[in-house]
Structures are given as structure tokens and as C-alpha cells.
Scaffold this active site. Structure first.
Site, PDB file in Angstrom:
ATOM      1  N   ASP A 122      -3.451   4.318  -1.802  1.00 55.41           N
ATOM      2  CA  ASP A 122      -4.407   4.772  -0.767  1.00 55.41           C
ATOM      3  C   ASP A 122      -4.492   6.291  -0.798  1.00 55.41           C
ATOM      4  O   ASP A 122      -3.857   6.986  -0.020  1.00 55.41           O
ATOM      5  CB  ASP A 122      -3.906   4.274   0.599  1.00 55.41           C
ATOM      6  CG  ASP A 122      -4.913   4.528   1.710  1.00 55.41           C
ATOM      7  OD1 ASP A 122      -6.086   4.822   1.408  1.00 55.41           O
ATOM      8  OD2 ASP A 122      -4.519   4.419   2.885  1.00 55.41           O
ATOM      9  N   GLY A 139       1.071  -1.714   8.821  1.00 47.73           N
ATOM     10  CA  GLY A 139       2.154  -0.765   8.580  1.00 47.73           C
ATOM     11  C   GLY A 139       3.212  -0.840   9.646  1.00 47.73           C
ATOM     12  O   GLY A 139       4.127  -1.669   9.590  1.00 47.73           O
ATOM     13  N   ARG A 140       3.088   0.024  10.667  1.00 49.22           N
ATOM     14  CA  ARG A 140       4.149   0.170  11.671  1.00 49.22           C
ATOM     15  C   ARG A 140       4.632  -1.127  12.307  1.00 49.22           C
ATOM     16  O   ARG A 140       5.843  -1.286  12.501  1.00 49.22           O
ATOM     17  CB  ARG A 140       3.709   1.198  12.724  1.00 49.22           C
ATOM     18  CG  ARG A 140       3.782   2.614  12.184  1.00 49.22           C
ATOM     19  CD  ARG A 140       2.980   3.602  12.978  1.00 49.22           C
ATOM     20  NE  ARG A 140       1.535   3.407  12.774  1.00 49.22           N
ATOM     21  CZ  ARG A 140       0.606   4.225  13.246  1.00 49.22           C
ATOM     22  NH1 ARG A 140       0.967   5.282  13.961  1.00 49.22           N
ATOM     23  NH2 ARG A 140      -0.665   4.003  12.998  1.00 49.22           N
ATOM     24  N   ALA A 185     -17.140  15.220 -10.832  1.00 47.17           N
ATOM     25  CA  ALA A 185     -16.363  15.400 -12.062  1.00 47.17           C
ATOM     26  C   ALA A 185     -14.859  15.358 -11.771  1.00 47.17           C
ATOM     27  O   ALA A 185     -14.074  14.790 -12.544  1.00 47.17           O
ATOM     28  CB  ALA A 185     -16.734  16.732 -12.729  1.00 47.17           C
ATOM     29  N   LYS A 236      -7.545   8.059  -0.779  1.00 41.58           N
ATOM     30  CA  LYS A 236      -8.742   8.539  -0.070  1.00 41.58           C
ATOM     31  C   LYS A 236      -9.297   9.795  -0.737  1.00 41.58           C
ATOM     32  O   LYS A 236      -9.470  10.840  -0.104  1.00 41.58           O
ATOM     33  CB  LYS A 236      -8.435   8.820   1.392  1.00 41.58           C
ATOM     34  CG  LYS A 236      -7.974   7.593   2.158  1.00 41.58           C
ATOM     35  CD  LYS A 236      -7.872   7.868   3.649  1.00 41.58           C
ATOM     36  CE  LYS A 236      -7.391   6.666   4.425  1.00 41.58           C
ATOM     37  NZ  LYS A 236      -5.961   6.364   4.240  1.00 41.58           N
ATOM     38  N   LEU A 237      -9.627   9.677  -2.025  1.00 40.35           N
ATOM     39  CA  LEU A 237     -10.096  10.841  -2.787  1.00 40.35           C
ATOM     40  C   LEU A 237     -11.469  11.295  -2.318  1.00 40.35           C
ATOM     41  O   LEU A 237     -12.333  10.477  -1.976  1.00 40.35           O
ATOM     42  CB  LEU A 237     -10.157  10.501  -4.278  1.00 40.35           C
ATOM     43  CG  LEU A 237      -8.844  10.135  -4.964  1.00 40.35           C
ATOM     44  CD1 LEU A 237      -9.111   9.688  -6.392  1.00 40.35           C
ATOM     45  CD2 LEU A 237      -7.881  11.318  -4.926  1.00 40.35           C
ATOM     46  N   PHE A 238     -11.653  12.595  -2.301  1.00 39.07           N
ATOM     47  CA  PHE A 238     -12.973  13.170  -1.994  1.00 39.07           C
ATOM     48  C   PHE A 238     -13.064  14.523  -2.677  1.00 39.07           C
ATOM     49  O   PHE A 238     -12.231  15.402  -2.443  1.00 39.07           O
ATOM     50  CB  PHE A 238     -13.145  13.340  -0.483  1.00 39.07           C
ATOM     51  CG  PHE A 238     -14.488  13.908  -0.102  1.00 39.07           C
ATOM     52  CD1 PHE A 238     -15.614  13.090  -0.048  1.00 39.07           C
ATOM     53  CD2 PHE A 238     -14.642  15.260   0.153  1.00 39.07           C
ATOM     54  CE1 PHE A 238     -16.857  13.608   0.278  1.00 39.07           C
ATOM     55  CE2 PHE A 238     -15.891  15.790   0.485  1.00 39.07           C
ATOM     56  CZ  PHE A 238     -16.993  14.956   0.549  1.00 39.07           C
ATOM     57  N   ASP A 239     -14.080  14.690  -3.547  1.00 40.08           N
ATOM     58  CA  ASP A 239     -14.260  15.980  -4.236  1.00 40.08           C
ATOM     59  C   ASP A 239     -15.597  15.906  -4.965  1.00 40.08           C
ATOM     60  O   ASP A 239     -16.337  14.922  -4.821  1.00 40.08           O
ATOM     61  CB  ASP A 239     -13.088  16.213  -5.219  1.00 40.08           C
ATOM     62  CG  ASP A 239     -12.805  17.702  -5.417  1.00 40.08           C
ATOM     63  OD1 ASP A 239     -13.779  18.480  -5.566  1.00 40.08           O
ATOM     64  OD2 ASP A 239     -11.621  18.088  -5.413  1.00 40.08           O
ATOM     65  N   ILE A 240     -15.894  16.918  -5.769  1.00 38.21           N
ATOM     66  CA  ILE A 240     -17.100  16.814  -6.583  1.00 38.21           C
ATOM     67  C   ILE A 240     -16.897  15.681  -7.583  1.00 38.21           C
ATOM     68  O   ILE A 240     -15.752  15.318  -7.920  1.00 38.21           O
ATOM     69  CB  ILE A 240     -17.425  18.142  -7.326  1.00 38.21           C
ATOM     70  CG1 ILE A 240     -16.275  18.534  -8.260  1.00 38.21           C
ATOM     71  CG2 ILE A 240     -17.714  19.257  -6.337  1.00 38.21           C
ATOM     72  CD1 ILE A 240     -16.644  19.667  -9.210  1.00 38.21           C
ATOM     73  N   THR A 242     -10.071   4.051  10.799  1.00 36.13           N
ATOM     74  CA  THR A 242      -9.928   3.190  11.990  1.00 36.13           C
ATOM     75  C   THR A 242      -9.262   3.921  13.149  1.00 36.13           C
ATOM     76  O   THR A 242      -9.203   3.404  14.258  1.00 36.13           O
ATOM     77  CB  THR A 242      -9.106   1.930  11.641  1.00 36.13           C
ATOM     78  OG1 THR A 242      -7.956   2.332  10.892  1.00 36.13           O
ATOM     79  CG2 THR A 242      -9.911   0.973  10.812  1.00 36.13           C
ATOM     80  N   LYS A 253       0.858  -1.196   0.000  1.00 31.88           N
ATOM     81  CA  LYS A 253       0.000   0.000   0.000  1.00 31.88           C
ATOM     82  C   LYS A 253       0.890   1.241   0.000  1.00 31.88           C
ATOM     83  O   LYS A 253       1.809   1.352   0.814  1.00 31.88           O
ATOM     84  CB  LYS A 253      -0.904   0.026   1.231  1.00 31.88           C
ATOM     85  CG  LYS A 253      -1.865   1.208   1.236  1.00 31.88           C
ATOM     86  CD  LYS A 253      -2.821   1.151   2.408  1.00 31.88           C
ATOM     87  CE  LYS A 253      -2.291   1.840   3.635  1.00 31.88           C
ATOM     88  NZ  LYS A 253      -2.267   3.309   3.559  1.00 31.88           N
TER      89      LYS A 253
HETATM   90  O1  C5P Z   1       0.933   1.636  10.782  1.00 28.94           O
HETATM   91  P1  C5P Z   1      -0.489   1.137  10.656  1.00 28.94           P
HETATM   92  O2  C5P Z   1      -0.578  -0.380  10.617  1.00 28.94           O
HETATM   93  O3  C5P Z   1      -1.422   1.763  11.653  1.00 28.94           O
HETATM   94  O4  C5P Z   1      -0.923   1.635   9.188  1.00 28.94           O
HETATM   95  C1  C5P Z   1      -2.252   1.570   8.735  1.00 28.94           C
HETATM   96  C2  C5P Z   1      -2.309   2.142   7.344  1.00 28.94           C
HETATM   97  O5  C5P Z   1      -3.650   2.046   6.902  1.00 28.94           O
HETATM   98  C3  C5P Z   1      -1.911   3.611   7.265  1.00 28.94           C
HETATM   99  O6  C5P Z   1      -1.221   3.756   6.027  1.00 28.94           O
HETATM  100  C4  C5P Z   1      -3.222   4.360   7.205  1.00 28.94           C
HETATM  101  O7  C5P Z   1      -3.141   5.513   6.392  1.00 28.94           O
HETATM  102  C5  C5P Z   1      -4.142   3.338   6.534  1.00 28.94           C
HETATM  103  N1  C5P Z   1      -5.575   3.463   6.842  1.00 28.94           N
HETATM  104  C6  C5P Z   1      -6.101   3.437   8.117  1.00 28.94           C
HETATM  105  N2  C5P Z   1      -7.459   3.547   8.318  1.00 28.94           N
HETATM  106  C7  C5P Z   1      -8.279   3.654   7.271  1.00 28.94           C
HETATM  107  C8  C5P Z   1      -7.763   3.666   5.978  1.00 28.94           C
HETATM  108  C9  C5P Z   1      -6.398   3.545   5.790  1.00 28.94           C
HETATM  109  O8  C5P Z   1      -5.353   3.307   9.080  1.00 28.94           O
HETATM  110  N3  C5P Z   1      -9.586   3.698   7.464  1.00 28.94           N
END
Ligand code: C5P
Length: 233
Positions: free
Chosen positions: A61, A208-209, A69, A63-67, A116, A33
Site C-alpha cells: 500500500d 488493521g487495528r 514517468a 499510494k503512489l502519486f507523481d508525474i 476512508t 497489507k
Molecule cells: O487500522 P485500520 O483497520 O484502520 O487500518 C486500515 C488500513 O488501511 C491502514 O493501513 C490504512 O493506511 C489503509 N487505508 C485506509 N484508507 C484508504 C486506503 C488505505 O485506511 N483509503
């Protein structure tokens, strides 16, 4: 051995660091991602490199948000890159526009329900209506499916409820907010373990982390994969 149910979030500062991490993870990870933090650091070039040269699957990732078009135009542009998943906010007009932009391409549009990292008090601060967080997530997921989303992003705590929605057949559920037992939460609030997320109906988990900040990221990724329940069917 890799398992494409695990998607590793490459939330490192730039494409060079991302490539280094991906190379350290090697064949233990097949799906990455790339998020907003990486976009100004060569994220799209990294996506192409990982896809074309290393055969990885890519989740952008944004996360687009707009009108409508503008969303449609943005997705049409992004769809020229060989990307597997793209996120937009789950509002039906955004989802429908994104699907238009992706027409004819093999790009899955995933709708973000509620981040989340947010809980009820954050929703209050954002003036989002009263009620249980998971009820709002379910409502947003159902509406996103109706608008044509290929799947949703949600907390693993909501995966089971979403999987049982009437419109959820054949749809993807992708869950960030995943933490192996004992791992630091960071800013995540609505979390569960990798095994629980998958057994509750997630198709993919995003981690991620707990992986990229580990002393040995490859070993951390393998430990997550080993924890996943056997594939069904
Ligand atoms: O480091 P961690 O495991 O918390 O990373 C979670 C990833 O998922 C981050 O890149 C974060 O931007 C993404 N994410 C999220 N919650 C969402 C959508 C995406 O944590 N609802």
C-alpha cells in the site's frame, strides 16, 4: 481456516514485529497489507519473506502519486518483487503510468479514490470541489477504471455504488475502514462491518487495528472471517 477476502494491515513498526504478528496469526490469515509506515522498517524484505517462505499474498500500500514517468519507473521497480496488489492515487495519469510500469507482470494496480479517514470537511480543507463525498468517490472510481485500474480502494459505504458502475465489471473493490460491531473507529470515519462490506460488493476487506491491537489477534481474525457471508458462485 483462512479466507483471502480478509487482508490484514501489518501496521506495526518494523519487519520483525510484522513477522511476529504474521506468525501469531498463522494459517488464519493468507493475505497481508504492508504500508508506508513499514517501508523504512524493512517492508519490502518482509513482503518477500511472507511470500516466499510462508506462501502469503501481498498487498503493498504505497499510494503512489507523481508525474507519470516517475510513477511508471517506481512501479516497474516494485513489480520485480512478487507482489499481488499495489496502490496508486486514482488520478487517471497516475493509474495509466502505473499500468505501463506493471506491464507483463501479474500485479494488480488499485486506485485510491478518497481515503476512508476523510469526510466532507477534510475535502474542504484540501480545496476539493463541493459535493457529496460518495459522488466524488464514484467519479474517481469511474475515471480510474477507464484509465485501466484493476480495481479501487474505497470505503465500504461506497462499495455498492461502485459495484453498479458500468465500468466495474471484473474490477476489484477493496475496502479499508472496516470495523466489527463495537470496535473502536480510531481515525476512520466512513466505516462499515466486515459482513456489510462484502455483501455490498467488496472483494476484499482490509482490517488493521481491530486485529493487530487485539489481545488475541488470531481469535480476532477468525471472528472477522466467521462474520463474512458465504462466497457466491
Ligand atoms: O487500522 P485500520 O483497520 O484502520 O487500518 C486500515 C488500513 O488501511 C491502514 O493501513 C490504512 O493506511 C489503509 N487505508 C485506509 N484508507 C484508504 C486506503 C488505505 O485506511 N483509503
Amino acid at each position: 481456516m483462512s479466507d483471502d477476502r480478509l487482508i490484514v494491515a501489518l501496521d506495526v513498526p518494523n519487519a520483525l514485529e510484522g513477522l511476529k504478528l504474521a506468525d501469531a496469526l498463522g494459517d488464519s490469515v493468507s493475505f497481508y497489507k504492508i504500508g508506508l509506515g513499514m517501508l523504512t522498517g524493512g517492508g519490502l524484505a518482509l513482503a518477500q519473506e511472507l511470500k516466499d517462505e510462508r506462501g502469503k499474498r501481498i498487498f503493498l500500500d504505497m499510494k503512489l502519486f507523481d508525474i507519470g514517468a516517475t510513477v511508471e519507473a517506481a512501479v516497474r521497480g516494485l513489480a520485480q518483487f512478487d507482489i499481488d496488489f499495489l496502490t496508486v492515487h486514482g488520478d487517471p495519469h497516475v493509474v495509466a503510468a502505473a499500468k505501463e510500469g506493471a506491464a507483463g507482470k501479474d500485479l494488480k494496480i488499485l486506485a485510491v479514490t478518497i481515503l476512508t479517514s476523510l469526510d466532507r470537511s477534510d475535502l474542504d480543507a484540501a480545496l476539493l470541489k463541493e459535493g457529496d463525498t460518495s459522488a466524488i468517490v464514484l467519479e474517481r472510481a469511474g475515471r480510474a477504471f477507464e484509465a485501466g485500474a484493476d480495481g479501487v480502494i474505497a470505503s465500504p459505504q461506497e462499495a455498492k455504488l461502485i459495484r453498479d458502475l458500468p465500468g466495474a465489471d471484473g474490477k476489484l473493490i477493496v475496502t479499508p475502514g472496516v470495523r466489527p460491531e463495537g470496535a473502536a473507529l480510531g481515525d476512520q470515519k466512513r466505516v462499515a462491518t466486515p459482513a456489510r462490506a462484502i455483501s455490498d460488493g467488496a472483494d476484499h476487506i482490509v482490517v488493521g487495528r481491530p486485529i493487530w491491537q487485539a489481545a488475541d489477534p488470531r481469535q480476532a481474525a477468525q471472528a472477522v472471517i466467521e462474520e463474512l457471508p458465504a462466497r457466491q458462485g
